[in-house]
Structures are given as structure tokens and as C-alpha cells.
Design a protein around this motif. Sequence first.
Motif, PDB file in Angstrom:
ATOM      1  N   LEU A 257       1.358  -1.056  -0.212  1.00  0.00           N
ATOM      2  CA  LEU A 257       0.307  -0.248  -0.025  1.00  0.00           C
ATOM      3  C   LEU A 257       1.111   1.001  -0.329  1.00  0.00           C
ATOM      4  N   ASN A 258       0.965   2.279  -0.790  1.00  0.00           N
ATOM      5  CA  ASN A 258       1.193   3.694  -0.135  1.00  0.00           C
ATOM      6  C   ASN A 258       0.094   4.289  -0.298  1.00  0.00           C
ATOM      7  N   LEU A 259       0.555   5.039   0.957  1.00  0.00           N
ATOM      8  CA  LEU A 259      -0.832   5.467   1.917  1.00  0.00           C
ATOM      9  C   LEU A 259      -0.580   6.839   1.358  1.00  0.00           C
ATOM     10  N   LYS A 260      -0.089   7.584   1.013  1.00  0.00           N
ATOM     11  CA  LYS A 260       0.274   8.939   0.131  1.00  0.00           C
ATOM     12  C   LYS A 260      -0.848   9.123  -1.358  1.00  0.00           C
ATOM     13  N   ASP A 261      -0.451   7.800  -2.131  1.00  0.00           N
ATOM     14  CA  ASP A 261      -1.387   8.195  -3.297  1.00  0.00           C
ATOM     15  C   ASP A 261      -3.220   7.190  -3.019  1.00  0.00           C
ATOM     16  N   GLY A 262      -2.655   6.088  -2.137  1.00  0.00           N
ATOM     17  CA  GLY A 262      -3.658   5.523  -1.263  1.00  0.00           C
ATOM     18  C   GLY A 262      -4.516   4.076  -3.098  1.00  0.00           C
ATOM     19  N   ILE A 263      -2.766   3.629  -3.260  1.00  0.00           N
ATOM     20  CA  ILE A 263      -3.268   2.587  -4.483  1.00  0.00           C
ATOM     21  C   ILE A 263      -2.290   1.355  -3.403  1.00  0.00           C
ATOM     22  N   LYS A 264      -2.903   0.174  -3.723  1.00  0.00           N
ATOM     23  CA  LYS A 264      -2.932  -0.976  -3.198  1.00  0.00           C
ATOM     24  C   LYS A 264      -2.182  -1.647  -4.391  1.00  0.00           C
ATOM     25  N   TYR A 265      -1.846  -3.043  -4.230  1.00  0.00           N
ATOM     26  CA  TYR A 265      -1.007  -3.891  -4.913  1.00  0.00           C
ATOM     27  C   TYR A 265      -0.908  -5.043  -4.425  1.00  0.00           C
ATOM     28  N   PHE A 266      -1.859  -5.868  -5.156  1.00  0.00           N
ATOM     29  CA  PHE A 266      -2.153  -7.700  -4.857  1.00  0.00           C
ATOM     30  C   PHE A 266      -0.851  -8.415  -4.981  1.00  0.00           C
ATOM     31  N   LEU A 267      -0.064  -8.916  -4.305  1.00  0.00           N
ATOM     32  CA  LEU A 267       1.209  -9.107  -4.798  1.00  0.00           C
ATOM     33  C   LEU A 267       1.081 -10.788  -4.936  1.00  0.00           C
ATOM     34  N   GLN A 268       0.006 -11.035  -4.623  1.00  0.00           N
ATOM     35  CA  GLN A 268      -0.609 -12.712  -5.464  1.00  0.00           C
ATOM     36  C   GLN A 268      -1.650 -13.030  -6.208  1.00  0.00           C
ATOM     37  N   ASP A 269      -1.977 -12.105  -7.495  1.00  0.00           N
ATOM     38  CA  ASP A 269      -3.103 -11.766  -7.640  1.00  0.00           C
ATOM     39  C   ASP A 269      -3.139 -13.018  -8.598  1.00  0.00           C
ATOM     40  N   ASN A 270      -1.769 -13.579  -8.931  1.00  0.00           N
ATOM     41  CA  ASN A 270      -2.037 -14.793  -9.866  1.00  0.00           C
ATOM     42  C   ASN A 270      -2.357 -16.014  -9.326  1.00  0.00           C
ATOM     43  N   LYS A 271      -2.749 -16.097  -8.173  1.00  0.00           N
ATOM     44  CA  LYS A 271      -3.288 -17.183  -7.521  1.00  0.00           C
ATOM     45  C   LYS A 271      -4.995 -16.955  -7.485  1.00  0.00           C
ATOM     46  N   LEU A 272      -5.400 -16.195  -7.585  1.00  0.00           N
ATOM     47  CA  LEU A 272      -6.769 -15.968  -7.516  1.00  0.00           C
ATOM     48  C   LEU A 272      -7.660 -16.589  -8.326  1.00  0.00           C
ATOM     49  N   GLU A 273      -9.011 -16.589  -7.809  1.00  0.00           N
ATOM     50  CA  GLU A 273      -9.680 -17.784  -8.570  1.00  0.00           C
ATOM     51  C   GLU A 273      -9.752 -17.074  -9.197  1.00  0.00           C
ATOM     52  N   ASN A 274     -10.278 -17.443 -10.288  1.00  0.00           N
ATOM     53  CA  ASN A 274     -11.203 -17.285 -12.081  1.00  0.00           C
ATOM     54  C   ASN A 274     -12.912 -17.368 -11.457  1.00  0.00           C
ATOM     55  N   TRP A 275     -13.328 -16.892 -10.712  1.00  0.00           N
ATOM     56  CA  TRP A 275     -14.836 -17.844 -10.289  1.00  0.00           C
ATOM     57  C   TRP A 275     -15.403 -15.769 -11.213  1.00  0.00           C
ATOM     58  N   ASN A 276     -16.886 -16.183 -11.212  1.00  0.00           N
ATOM     59  CA  ASN A 276     -17.948 -14.989 -11.552  1.00  0.00           C
ATOM     60  C   ASN A 276     -18.993 -15.693 -10.857  1.00  0.00           C
ATOM     61  N   ILE A 277     -19.302 -15.174  -9.968  1.00  0.00           N
ATOM     62  CA  ILE A 277     -20.653 -14.947  -8.737  1.00  0.00           C
ATOM     63  C   ILE A 277     -21.570 -13.946  -9.129  1.00  0.00           C
ATOM     64  N   TYR A 278     -22.604 -14.125  -9.005  1.00  0.00           N
ATOM     65  CA  TYR A 278     -23.313 -13.647  -8.830  1.00  0.00           C
ATOM     66  C   TYR A 278     -24.753 -13.768  -7.454  1.00  0.00           C
ATOM     67  N   PHE A 279     -24.393 -12.597  -7.348  1.00  0.00           N
ATOM     68  CA  PHE A 279     -25.665 -12.065  -5.608  1.00  0.00           C
ATOM     69  C   PHE A 279     -26.576 -11.774  -5.483  1.00  0.00           C
ATOM     70  N   VAL A 280     -27.262 -13.414  -5.453  1.00  0.00           N
ATOM     71  CA  VAL A 280     -29.029 -12.281  -5.956  1.00  0.00           C
ATOM     72  C   VAL A 280     -29.667 -12.938  -4.247  1.00  0.00           C
TER      73      VAL A 280
END
Length: 257
Positions: free
Chosen positions: A78-101
Motif C-alpha cells: 500500500l502506498n499511503l500517499k496515493d492510496g494505491i494498493k498492489y496485490f502481490l499474489q494476484d495470479n493465485k486468485l480463483e477465476n470465478w464469476n459470482i452472481y449474488f442474488v
Amino acid sequence: MRPKVVILCGGKGTRLREETESKPKPLVTVGEMPILWHIMKHYSYYGFNDFILCLGYKGELIKEYFLNYKFRRWDIKLNLKDGIKYFLQDNKLENWNIYFVDTGLETNTGGRIKKIAKYIEEDYFFLTYGDGVSNINLQELEDFFLKKGKIGVITGVKPESKYGEILVDSGDIIAEFNEKPLLNNHINGGFCVFNKEIFNYMNENSILEKEVFRNLARDKELALYKHEGFWKCMDTYKDCKELNKMWHSDNPPWQVF
């Protein structure tokens, strides 16, 4: 296009009140993850990555869980000044599409499914409950459904007896004692597949397990896929403890992923 997976997540889970006073049953954890995540990982392993969650009781917590999923799971820069967040392990995230109904607080199971009909564009869809895990081969289940050509297929499982079974010989001497054997008859284990014609059998007050299944059976449009492997529903706090004990073993019986 792969069929969507509809998961019933709206019940109050009153028999698991120790956990469900503060959260919906699908968010009760097995290990560090909600049982809902275990179910979705199972489907994802077989290539089914589009989910429709039928929400009800405390459904907003399920939305919040997945909206904050990255923050919960991965390292962040996280860059506190700019408020920019970087997810360091994004490549491991599940590729799911989710409808919340939101399907209502008091809606019956058939009514919940009826309310998501507009999101089913494919000819058929999977359906399961948000509290049961299994090692069922979902590709074989899909193939069985396509082969049968019926409106619906439900998975039949043999549940454990709640009690030990005593077998005696002709002299009333105990010959064998079986602790919680499997019962002979099949019950509905969830993990269903339905052609979207099923929506013609329901209205917003329908109970899936009663009149919908009864009418499908009357019309010879419901088939049973017999699963002989592992299956367990988190119905009570005891079930929750047993599932957690299994998860922390060397080989959780439902972990196909």
C-alpha cells in the motif's frame, strides 16, 4: 458455454445456532475457509466457474466476504500517499464469476431457485446446497444427466446412522457391533443437475424437496445418480467439528482440488 452452478445459501441454519447467530451457515469455516468456498473449489476443479448464490439470511455477509476476498487472502503493498494498493499474489486468485442474488429471508428452496431463472441462459444448470461437501465426480454427474435426458438428476447418498448397530446370533449373543454404519436407503445429497424446464414446475412459494420433486417423479422426469463415495452435510455443531477434524487430517476425503 459451461453450465452455471446455483448454490442455496439462504437458510437460517437453526440447528447450528452456535455458529449461525452471527453468520450464515455457508460462511461457517472448515479449516480457515468457509464451507461455501470448499464447495465452490470442488466445482471449479471440474471447470465450472460461474456461480449463482441464492442469498437470504445474513446474505450481505456473504457478499462482503467475497468483495473483500483479496484483502483476506493475499499480501498487499500500500502506498499511503496515493492510496494505491498492489496485490502481490494476484495470479493465485480463483477465476470465478459470482452472481449474488437476494432471494428473500423466508423464501422456500423452490422459490429461491425460481427467482434466479432469469440468469440461466444455458439449457441446464447445477444445483447444490451451501452446507454439504463430497468427493463426487461432477463430470460423471453431468454425463449421467445428459445420457438420461430427463429434466432433473439428483445425487443419492447413503447417510451414516446416528447410532451403533448391534448384530446378534440365534442365541442372542452379540456377534458384531458396527459404530454408525451406512444406512441402506439413499437420501438426497444435493449435487443436482436440472434442465431449465424445471422452472415450469415451480412458483415463488414452491419447496424443491416436496412438490417440485414429487411432480417431476410423477412425470418420470427425475433420475437418481448413486454416489458411493464420501458425502457429509454440516447440519449441526457436531458435524462442523467432525469436518474440521477431517480437514486437519493428512487427506480430507472431499478435497479433490
